[in-house]
Scaffold this motif. Sequence first.
Motif, short mmCIF file in Angstrom:
data_model
loop_
_atom_site.label_atom_id
_atom_site.label_comp_id
_atom_site.label_asym_id
_atom_site.label_seq_id
_atom_site.Cartn_x
_atom_site.Cartn_y
_atom_site.Cartn_z
N PHE A 104 -12.72 9.14 -34.54
CA PHE A 104 -12.34 8.23 -33.42
C PHE A 104 -11.11 8.30 -33.13
CE2 PHE A 104 -11.56 4.05 -31.58
CZ PHE A 104 -12.44 4.15 -30.34
N ASP A 105 -10.14 7.86 -34.21
CA ASP A 105 -8.69 7.78 -34.09
C ASP A 105 -8.12 8.92 -33.66
OD1 ASP A 105 -9.01 5.00 -34.81
OD2 ASP A 105 -8.52 5.39 -36.96
N MET A 106 -8.48 10.16 -34.12
CA MET A 106 -7.98 11.43 -33.73
C MET A 106 -8.15 11.62 -32.24
SD MET A 106 -6.04 14.21 -34.36
CE MET A 106 -6.06 14.63 -36.27
N HIS A 107 -9.31 11.26 -31.82
CA HIS A 107 -9.65 11.54 -30.34
C HIS A 107 -8.98 10.79 -29.75
CE1 HIS A 107 -12.26 12.41 -26.92
NE2 HIS A 107 -12.09 11.25 -26.73
N GLU A 108 -8.85 9.63 -29.95
CA GLU A 108 -7.99 8.71 -28.94
C GLU A 108 -6.37 9.15 -29.11
OE1 GLU A 108 -8.51 4.51 -30.36
OE2 GLU A 108 -9.82 4.42 -28.80
N CYS A 109 -5.94 9.55 -30.17
CA CYS A 109 -4.69 9.82 -30.20
C CYS A 109 -4.36 11.28 -29.58
CB CYS A 109 -4.05 10.37 -31.75
SG CYS A 109 -3.81 8.61 -32.40
N THR A 110 -5.32 12.20 -29.47
CA THR A 110 -5.40 13.33 -28.81
C THR A 110 -5.50 12.96 -27.22
OG1 THR A 110 -6.33 14.45 -30.61
CG2 THR A 110 -6.41 15.53 -28.37
N GLU A 111 -6.20 12.20 -26.77
CA GLU A 111 -6.42 11.61 -25.71
C GLU A 111 -5.08 11.13 -25.00
OE1 GLU A 111 -8.77 12.33 -23.00
OE2 GLU A 111 -9.41 13.41 -24.76
N LEU A 112 -4.38 10.43 -25.80
CA LEU A 112 -2.96 9.67 -25.48
C LEU A 112 -2.16 10.75 -25.49
CD1 LEU A 112 -2.89 6.96 -27.85
CD2 LEU A 112 -2.86 6.70 -25.40
N SER A 113 -2.01 11.92 -26.23
CA SER A 113 -1.09 12.99 -26.19
C SER A 113 -1.09 14.00 -24.74
CB SER A 113 -1.31 14.00 -27.25
OG SER A 113 -2.30 14.93 -27.16
N GLN A 114 -2.37 13.73 -24.20
CA GLN A 114 -2.57 14.41 -22.74
C GLN A 114 -1.72 13.67 -21.85
OE1 GLN A 114 -4.21 17.37 -22.85
NE2 GLN A 114 -4.47 16.89 -25.13
N GLN A 115 -1.09 12.53 -21.95
CA GLN A 115 -0.22 11.80 -21.06
C GLN A 115 1.36 12.64 -21.08
OE1 GLN A 115 -0.22 7.72 -21.48
NE2 GLN A 115 -2.63 7.67 -21.80
N ALA A 116 1.44 13.31 -21.96
CA ALA A 116 2.83 13.89 -22.05
C ALA A 116 3.07 14.96 -20.76
CB ALA A 116 3.12 14.88 -23.41
N GLN A 117 4.43 14.57 -20.30
CA GLN A 117 4.59 15.41 -19.05
C GLN A 117 5.17 16.70 -19.17
OE1 GLN A 117 3.69 14.01 -15.90
NE2 GLN A 117 2.37 12.56 -17.07
N GLU B 16 3.78 21.73 -25.86
CA GLU B 16 2.81 21.65 -26.90
C GLU B 16 3.44 20.81 -28.08
OE1 GLU B 16 -0.26 22.32 -27.29
OE2 GLU B 16 -0.25 22.76 -25.09
N ALA B 17 4.80 20.96 -28.49
CA ALA B 17 5.42 20.15 -29.52
C ALA B 17 5.51 18.61 -29.21
CB ALA B 17 6.78 20.62 -29.78
N GLU B 18 5.47 18.47 -27.98
CA GLU B 18 5.67 17.02 -27.82
C GLU B 18 4.27 16.37 -27.95
OE1 GLU B 18 7.17 13.73 -24.04
OE2 GLU B 18 7.30 15.89 -23.81
N LYS B 19 3.13 16.94 -27.57
CA LYS B 19 1.87 16.49 -27.69
C LYS B 19 1.80 16.39 -29.13
CE LYS B 19 -1.17 18.90 -25.44
NZ LYS B 19 -2.03 19.69 -24.58
N GLN B 20 2.06 17.31 -30.16
CA GLN B 20 1.80 17.51 -31.50
C GLN B 20 2.56 16.15 -32.00
OE1 GLN B 20 -0.24 18.93 -33.31
NE2 GLN B 20 -0.96 20.12 -31.44
#
Length: 130
Positions: free
Chosen positions: A36-49, A110-114
């Motif tokens: 659950f936490d990994m999914h939420e964090c991955t979803e948040l990372s999609q906001q990186a422009q 990609e580095a910013e999303k990670q």
Amino acid sequence: MKKVLLMAGLFLFHTTASASNVIIDKSGVDEKDYIFDMHECTELSQQAQKKQTEGGLVSGAAKGAALGAAAGAISGGSGTDGAKTGAAIGVVGGALGRNRSKRQNESSHEAEKQMVVKNCMINRGYTVLN
């Protein structure tokens, strides 16, 4: 039951694939909470422009034409032939520069999303190993 396992497997695959470079110590961690936490964090990372890729054929041709005309005028010519040659070289240089810039922007994105995923997981109490 099979549908639940299939959905959980697909969810886990999606989460793992999008955060594949993040290594987390899962000792003593509830697997459902982790997913659950990994999914939420991955979803948040999609906001990186993504940054806009600059340059290209037209700007490369214009810069090349200007430089070619200037070089032709300095060497005593009319500058027209130099402008044509400079524009042709500028088109090629602009295309190559745009491709390089696009690759660099993609890598940076990609580095910013990670980094967002790592920071998010750290803030949720996980031990990130990389």
